[in-house]
Design an enzyme around this catalytic site. Structure first.
Site, PDB file in Angstrom:
ATOM      1  N   ARG A   1      27.969  38.171  51.966  1.00  0.00           N
ATOM      2  CA  ARG A   1      28.431  37.978  53.332  1.00  0.00           C
ATOM      3  C   ARG A   1      29.035  39.297  53.809  1.00  0.00           C
ATOM      4  O   ARG A   1      29.645  40.028  53.034  1.00  0.00           O
ATOM      5  CB  ARG A   1      29.484  36.860  53.425  1.00  0.00           C
ATOM      6  CG  ARG A   1      28.925  35.449  53.289  1.00  0.00           C
ATOM      7  CD  ARG A   1      28.099  35.051  54.504  1.00  0.00           C
ATOM      8  NE  ARG A   1      27.707  33.644  54.502  1.00  0.00           N
ATOM      9  CZ  ARG A   1      26.578  33.186  54.005  1.00  0.00           C
ATOM     10  NH1 ARG A   1      25.726  34.036  53.433  1.00  0.00           N
ATOM     11  NH2 ARG A   1      26.292  31.896  54.069  1.00  0.00           N
TER      12      ARG A   1
ATOM     13  N   ARG B   1      34.408  35.225  39.392  1.00  0.00           N
ATOM     14  CA  ARG B   1      35.829  34.859  39.425  1.00  0.00           C
ATOM     15  C   ARG B   1      36.302  34.315  38.085  1.00  0.00           C
ATOM     16  O   ARG B   1      37.455  34.497  37.703  1.00  0.00           O
ATOM     17  CB  ARG B   1      36.074  33.831  40.533  1.00  0.00           C
ATOM     18  CG  ARG B   1      36.170  34.454  41.901  1.00  0.00           C
ATOM     19  CD  ARG B   1      36.240  33.424  42.999  1.00  0.00           C
ATOM     20  NE  ARG B   1      34.983  32.705  43.141  1.00  0.00           N
ATOM     21  CZ  ARG B   1      34.702  31.879  44.139  1.00  0.00           C
ATOM     22  NH1 ARG B   1      35.602  31.672  45.079  1.00  0.00           N
ATOM     23  NH2 ARG B   1      33.547  31.259  44.217  1.00  0.00           N
TER      24      ARG B   1
ATOM     25  N   GLY C   1      26.079  29.546  51.136  1.00  0.00           N
ATOM     26  CA  GLY C   1      27.464  29.736  51.545  1.00  0.00           C
ATOM     27  C   GLY C   1      27.875  28.665  52.537  1.00  0.00           C
ATOM     28  O   GLY C   1      27.076  28.219  53.366  1.00  0.00           O
TER      29      GLY C   1
ATOM     30  N   GLY D   1      17.900  37.081  53.835  1.00  0.00           N
ATOM     31  CA  GLY D   1      17.767  36.733  52.425  1.00  0.00           C
ATOM     32  C   GLY D   1      17.185  35.350  52.211  1.00  0.00           C
ATOM     33  O   GLY D   1      16.371  35.140  51.315  1.00  0.00           O
TER      34      GLY D   1
ATOM     35  N   ARG E   1      33.290  34.108  31.421  1.00  0.00           N
ATOM     36  CA  ARG E   1      32.540  33.187  30.581  1.00  0.00           C
ATOM     37  C   ARG E   1      31.454  33.962  29.842  1.00  0.00           C
ATOM     38  O   ARG E   1      31.283  35.159  30.045  1.00  0.00           O
ATOM     39  CB  ARG E   1      31.917  32.065  31.404  1.00  0.00           C
ATOM     40  CG  ARG E   1      30.965  32.514  32.494  1.00  0.00           C
ATOM     41  CD  ARG E   1      30.584  31.341  33.384  1.00  0.00           C
ATOM     42  NE  ARG E   1      29.571  31.683  34.371  1.00  0.00           N
ATOM     43  CZ  ARG E   1      29.829  32.224  35.553  1.00  0.00           C
ATOM     44  NH1 ARG E   1      31.074  32.513  35.887  1.00  0.00           N
ATOM     45  NH2 ARG E   1      28.847  32.489  36.411  1.00  0.00           N
TER      46      ARG E   1
ATOM     47  N   ASP F   1      21.974  43.377  53.796  1.00  0.00           N
ATOM     48  CA  ASP F   1      21.321  42.275  54.506  1.00  0.00           C
ATOM     49  C   ASP F   1      22.326  41.549  55.392  1.00  0.00           C
ATOM     50  O   ASP F   1      21.933  40.779  56.261  1.00  0.00           O
ATOM     51  CB  ASP F   1      20.700  41.289  53.520  1.00  0.00           C
ATOM     52  CG  ASP F   1      19.935  40.172  54.219  1.00  0.00           C
ATOM     53  OD1 ASP F   1      19.113  40.504  55.109  1.00  0.00           O
ATOM     54  OD2 ASP F   1      20.170  38.986  53.916  1.00  0.00           O
TER      55      ASP F   1
ATOM     56  N   ILE G   1      22.574  32.694  42.427  1.00  0.00           N
ATOM     57  CA  ILE G   1      21.860  33.827  43.017  1.00  0.00           C
ATOM     58  C   ILE G   1      22.016  35.065  42.153  1.00  0.00           C
ATOM     59  O   ILE G   1      21.052  35.807  41.904  1.00  0.00           O
ATOM     60  CB  ILE G   1      22.344  34.072  44.460  1.00  0.00           C
ATOM     61  CG1 ILE G   1      21.880  32.923  45.358  1.00  0.00           C
ATOM     62  CG2 ILE G   1      21.815  35.411  44.990  1.00  0.00           C
ATOM     63  CD1 ILE G   1      22.381  33.005  46.787  1.00  0.00           C
TER      64      ILE G   1
ATOM     65  N   HIS H   1      20.031  39.847  57.928  1.00  0.00           N
ATOM     66  CA  HIS H   1      20.411  38.592  57.277  1.00  0.00           C
ATOM     67  C   HIS H   1      19.191  37.689  57.067  1.00  0.00           C
ATOM     68  O   HIS H   1      19.127  36.561  57.569  1.00  0.00           O
ATOM     69  CB  HIS H   1      21.481  37.852  58.081  1.00  0.00           C
ATOM     70  CG  HIS H   1      22.278  36.889  57.242  1.00  0.00           C
ATOM     71  ND1 HIS H   1      23.562  36.502  57.550  1.00  0.00           N
ATOM     72  CD2 HIS H   1      21.967  36.225  56.089  1.00  0.00           C
ATOM     73  CE1 HIS H   1      24.006  35.645  56.643  1.00  0.00           C
ATOM     74  NE2 HIS H   1      23.047  35.457  55.737  1.00  0.00           N
TER      75      HIS H   1
END
Length: 321
Positions: free
Chosen positions: A232, A173, A76, A281, A176, A255, A152, A279
């Site tokens: 996030r 988003r 990110g 990961g 496909r 997480d 991920i 956090h």
């Protein structure tokens, strides 16, 4: 080329770095006040220190007037993007795609299994010397919805398959088709959420995903479903989540949180059915070798004037600040 390149890993510890750049080590220091290894105005490629506070990571950027590339060691980039607004046009921001998929997907599966099988309850019972059996749901035969199907999200599905899940649905988003099946757009979430026993969040944080998991999203989840967040914290409306877990209708494995770090007295710590990891990961033994390989490859491309990997945006363009 003899231009300075700032690295948060000592250059002599990275195999395969190309000759040419003047490599300088800077990771901000333990307290974030480490002296710069030179004038920031001379730096042409800045690798952002990993797991440092935001002010530390962005401190050199205002003075980097010759900068061409900002390379993060995170997937990110939401914390770095706003700091690029003052940079000259043409600076490329690259993320660490390929570095964190293995570790983050592993943690997503760990949190899912631990929450479903009641591992936190067993740990608490062990601390009191209690032999406490229980009948808990398995991951096998569950329907899983992966929200955010990039590298991920795909790695998470790779690890779900051997556990004999009933179904994996994918949302991103952009709609496909993949070798494993369709990736649905976010507009399909209202129809997909009621079918999922486990919802795993892997989406980046941006204006379209901030607060995505709000009261309406959570209300569409089926009774007894598990929400796993390795994305996030601000992707989830914390107040809305607390309202659902407090009744016992949903459970959560997080997480990441909002706020983060989570203050000691925050109600999420003691909310029923909530498992929290701090956090973690990305930071595991899998990180450093993959990060070093990425940097060696990216610097080789940079020196040879070849296309860089993982370019997220370029300043001064329609996709940049």
């Amino acid at each position: 080329m003899n231009a300075p390149v700032w690295l948060p890993i000592p250059p002599d510890e990275i195999d395969g770095l190309p000759e040419g750049p003047d490599y300088r080590f800077w990771d901000g220091g333990a307290d974030g006040d480490q002296e710069f290894p030179g004038d920031p105005a001379d730096c042409v490629l800045y690798v952002v220190p990993y797991m440092k506070r935001h002010p530390v990571k962005t401190r050199p950027l205002p003075g980097m007037r010759r900068l061409q590339v900002v390379q993060t060691l995170t997937a990110g980039v939401d914390d770095i993007t706003p700091a690029l607004a003052g940079l000259p046009p043409g600076v490329r921001l690259c993320n660490a795609r390929g570095v964190h998929e293995t570790s983050t997907a592993e943690l997503a599966l760990t949190l899912t299994l631990a929450s479903l099988r009641g591992i936190p309850d067993f740990v608490r019972a062990q601390q009191h010397g209690h032999w406490q059996g229980d009948f808990r749901p398995a991951l096998a035969d569950r329907s899983v919805l992966v929200v955010g199907y990039g590298a991920i999200g795909a790695a998470v599905e790779d690890r779900l398959v051997p556990f004999e899940v009933a179904r994996v649905a994918r949302v991103a988003r952009s709609e496909r088709t993949t070798a494993r099946g369709p990736v649905h757009p976010f507009t399909r979430l209202p129809a997909l959420l009621p079918e999922a026993d486990v919802v795993i969040l892997c989406t980046p944080l941006d204006d379209t995903t901030r607060g995505l998991v709000d009261a309406a999203f959570l209300a569409r989840m089926k009774d007894g479903a598990l929400l796993v967040n390795v994305a996030r914290g601000p992707v989830v409306d914390t107040a809305a989540l607390l309202a659902e877990v407090s009744t016992g209708r949903l459970t959560a494995a997080l997480d990441v949180t909002d706020p983060e770090p989570l203050p000691p007295a925050h109600p999420l710590w003691t909310a029923p059915g909530v498992l929290i990891s701090p956090h973690v990961g990305g930071p595991s033994s899998a990180f450093l070798p993959r990060a070093k390989r990425l940097l060696a490859d990216q610097l080789t491309r940079f020196v040879n004037r070849e296309p860089l990997r993982n370019v997220v945006l370029t300043t001064g363009t329609a996709d940049g600040p």
